[in-house]
Structures are given as structure tokens and as C-alpha cells.
Enzyme design. Structure first.
Site, PDB file in Angstrom:
ATOM      1  N   GLU A 178       0.812  -1.219   0.000  1.00 12.07           N
ATOM      2  CA  GLU A 178       0.000   0.000   0.000  1.00 12.07           C
ATOM      3  C   GLU A 178       0.847   1.271   0.000  1.00 12.07           C
ATOM      4  O   GLU A 178       0.545   2.234  -0.715  1.00 12.07           O
ATOM      5  CB  GLU A 178      -0.950  -0.003   1.196  1.00 12.07           C
ATOM      6  CG  GLU A 178      -2.118  -0.976   1.076  1.00 12.07           C
ATOM      7  CD  GLU A 178      -1.756  -2.403   1.425  1.00 12.07           C
ATOM      8  OE1 GLU A 178      -2.603  -3.298   1.241  1.00 12.07           O
ATOM      9  OE2 GLU A 178      -0.608  -2.636   1.873  1.00 12.07           O
ATOM     10  N   HIS A 219      -9.541  -5.324  11.568  1.00  8.37           N
ATOM     11  CA  HIS A 219     -10.171  -5.251  10.251  1.00  8.37           C
ATOM     12  C   HIS A 219     -11.575  -4.647  10.312  1.00  8.37           C
ATOM     13  O   HIS A 219     -12.366  -4.829   9.399  1.00  8.37           O
ATOM     14  CB  HIS A 219     -10.258  -6.639   9.614  1.00  8.37           C
ATOM     15  CG  HIS A 219      -8.954  -7.213   9.203  1.00  8.37           C
ATOM     16  ND1 HIS A 219      -7.969  -7.535  10.098  1.00  8.37           N
ATOM     17  CD2 HIS A 219      -8.450  -7.519   7.968  1.00  8.37           C
ATOM     18  CE1 HIS A 219      -6.923  -8.023   9.458  1.00  8.37           C
ATOM     19  NE2 HIS A 219      -7.193  -8.020   8.162  1.00  8.37           N
TER      20      HIS A 219
END
Length: 326
Positions: free
Chosen positions: A60, A129
Site C-alpha cells: 500500500e 479489520h
């Protein structure tokens, strides 16, 4: 009008803008060959080719940095993060590069980037998450932050975000990609920074955004049976916030409850509570109430999840508290 899914609305917006402007391209993990983790980019590789729909490594920080450099040189990247939880790894590029580039370059370099992906809770995905990052990024000057709650809003705001010359973050809910809603057949844009009144009411103003606004609609329908009419404001844009719409609503209802999926400390609801008491104090007949997620890492067990998230009962209790009824 036509009825389409939330994911389809996002796809239509990106595809229409890529047809309109050859400088727009999409990059991210599995956006091309796999059609996107949530199938938002389904079919786009076939139409636009591998130079404009680009699969990236699981890195990322790396591909966010590539997008910053590309945007500084005339391109308009759309960066998909599989989830905003993974985008923590790219926060350096988002916060220290994209957000600050215009100021630090003395106005020489804009960063027209859209960073987008799934956000918030999505079932039993546990603490790392299941985080909602609206307040996290709204804290940073130079960024615009959007959380659409309907296919209509998702398409119109995505198109505006792609055309914007500043970095825009679109935080989508992983649990809304299959939601259906009506969108116009013809092209339309929704301005960034404008809230929407999703339900008219006269007794209390509920301010919310993202998928948790569904709880507001459920609560409002129940309370309406008792003659309590809730006005529901969907912020849609988290930075900049449309304070004027909120204040005007409170002038009518004299009460406000803010419903937010994320944690209570340094939250969007905290910011709204300050602004309301500063600019609508004389119109308030009760304190501003907040209904948020519990101030804990998000749990895995379903009974704890149900306790942690805002729910209809907690919201109704807060609304009744503002009305001083039981």
C-alpha cells in the site's frame, strides 16, 4: 431512473470518468484480473486495458506513493485499498505527501487523487479489520473525506471526487456493496461538502453518515408510531462538513442526536457537538446526545459485537432523553 447496486454505482462513476478523461486510471490490489475484491471494478480491465486498470503488489505504501507522483505530473489516479484497515500502511503518503503537497510546493503541485475502499465493520473480522477511519483522516488539513450511504450518493460523489484537484478519500462500507438504490439514467454530480436531509421531521435532528444511518431510519420509523418525528441528516461528506444544514435543522427541531459507527473520543460526533453548542446554542432545548461505538477495540464474538455497535434501542433511548420522555 434505474435501480443498481452500490458497487455498480461506483463502477459506473469510474468508468464514465475514464471515458471522459484519458488521464484517469485505476490501480490497486486485484482490481484488474480479479475484478476487484468486492467486484467494484468488474469488466473495467476489458474496456480500458492493463495500462489504465493496474494490478499492484500487496504494498500500500508503494502504490500510494506512485499515485502521488503520477498526480503531480498531470494524471488523475484512483487508488483502491482492499480495506482502509490496510491503508494504515499508506498513511505516510496520504497524510505527509498528498495532503500537504499543494502547500509545501507553494501552490505548484496539486494532487488530484481518489483513495477509496471498504471501511468500518463487516461481520466477524475482529479489531484490526473493523475500524472506521472518517475522523482519523478528517483531522488532516488538505484532505477531503466522503462516506456515501446510497448508490445515488456513491455515484454522484465519486464523479465529483475524480474531477476534484485535491486528494479525496472515499470510505465505502464493505456491507453496502450489494445494497440497491435508484440512480438517474443521465449524468449527474453531487457537490462535495453538501449534506442531504433524508427524512423530514420536527421533533429531533439525527445526524449520521455511512451504513450506520440505517439504524437512524429504523429508529425514526418506530418513533413515528408514537408521534415523534425525526429529521435525518446524512452528512455524506465528512470533511468539509455542511454545518449550515445541521444548524438550520436544529433551529426547527431544537434537539440533536449524532449517530456514528466509530469510537467516541476525538470523533466526528465530538466535532459536531462543539459546533452545535457554539452556533445553535440558543435554539437547543436539550443537550446534544451522541450514540457511538464502544470505546474499545472491536470484538470478534457476536454478542460483544452487538453490544459494541450503536443499535436502534440505544438511539431511541438517546432521542427520548432529548425529549425528556421515557
Amino acid at each position: 431512473m434505474k435501480e443498481i447496486q452500490y458497487r455498480e454505482a461506483l463502477r459506473e462513476a469510474m468508468s464514465e470518468e475514464m471515458r471522459r478523461d484519458e488521464n484517469v486510471f485505476l490501480m490497486g490490489e486485484e482490481v484488474a484480473q480479479y475484478n476487484g475484491a468486492y467486484k467494484v471494478s468488474q469488466g473495467m480491465l476489458d474496456e480500458f486495458g492493463e495500462k489504465r486498470v493496474i494490478d499492484t503488489p500487496i504494498a500500500e505504501l508503494g502504490f500510494a506513493g506512485i499515485a502521488v507522483g503520477a498526480s503531480m505530473n498531470g494524471l488523475r489516479p484512483i487508488v483502491e485499498f482492499m480495506t482502509w484497515n490496510f491503508a494504515i500502511l499508506a498513511a505516510d503518503q496520504i497524510i505527509n505527501s498528498a495532503a500537504k503537497m499543494l502547500q509545501m510546493s507553494g501552490g505548484q503541485y496539486h494532487c488530484p487523487i481518489v483513495f477509496r475502499g471498504g471501511n468500518g465493520t463487516a461481520g466477524q473480522l475482529a479489531a484490526t479489520h473493523s475500524q472506521s477511519f472518517e475522523a482519523f483522516y478528517a483531522h488532516v488539513p488538505g484532505l477531503k473525506v466522503i462516506t456515501p450511504s446510497t448508490p445515488y450518493d456513491a455515484k454522484g460523489l465519486m464523479k465529483s471526487a475524480i474531477r476534484d484537484n485535491d486528494p479525496v478519500l472515499i470510505l465505502e462500507s464493505e456491507k453496502m456493496y450489494g445494497d440497491k438504490g435508484e440512480v438517474p439514467e443521465n449524468e449527474y454530480l453531487i457537490p462535495i461538502g453538501k449534506a442531504a436531509i433524508k427524512r423530514k421531521g420536527s421533533n429531533v435532528t439525527i445526524v449520521s453518515f455511512g451504513k450506520i444511518i440505517k439504524v437512524a431510519h429504523e429508529a425514526a420509523a418506530i418513533l413515528a408510531k408514537d408521534g415523534i418525528e425525526c429529521e435525518i441528516i446524512d452528512l455524506r461528506t465528512i470533511r468539509p462538513i455542511d454545518y449550515d444544514t445541521i444548524v438550520e435543522s436544529i433551529k426547527k427541531t431544537n434537539r440533536c442526536v449524532v449517530l456514528e459507527e466509530s469510537w467516541p473520543v476525538a470523533s466526528i460526533s465530538s466535532e459536531l457537538a462543539y459546533h452545535i453548542q457554539r452556533y445553535a446554542f440558543d435554539y437547543l432545548d436539550a443537550p446534544v446526545y451522541r450514540v457511538t461505538q464502544s470505546d474499545t477495540p472491536f470484538p470478534f464474538a457476536m454478542p460483544l459485537i452487538n453490544e459494541a455497535l450503536p443499535n436502534v434501542k440505544r438511539l431511541i433511548d438517546a432521542i427520548k432523553s432529548t425529549l425528556y420522555v421515557s
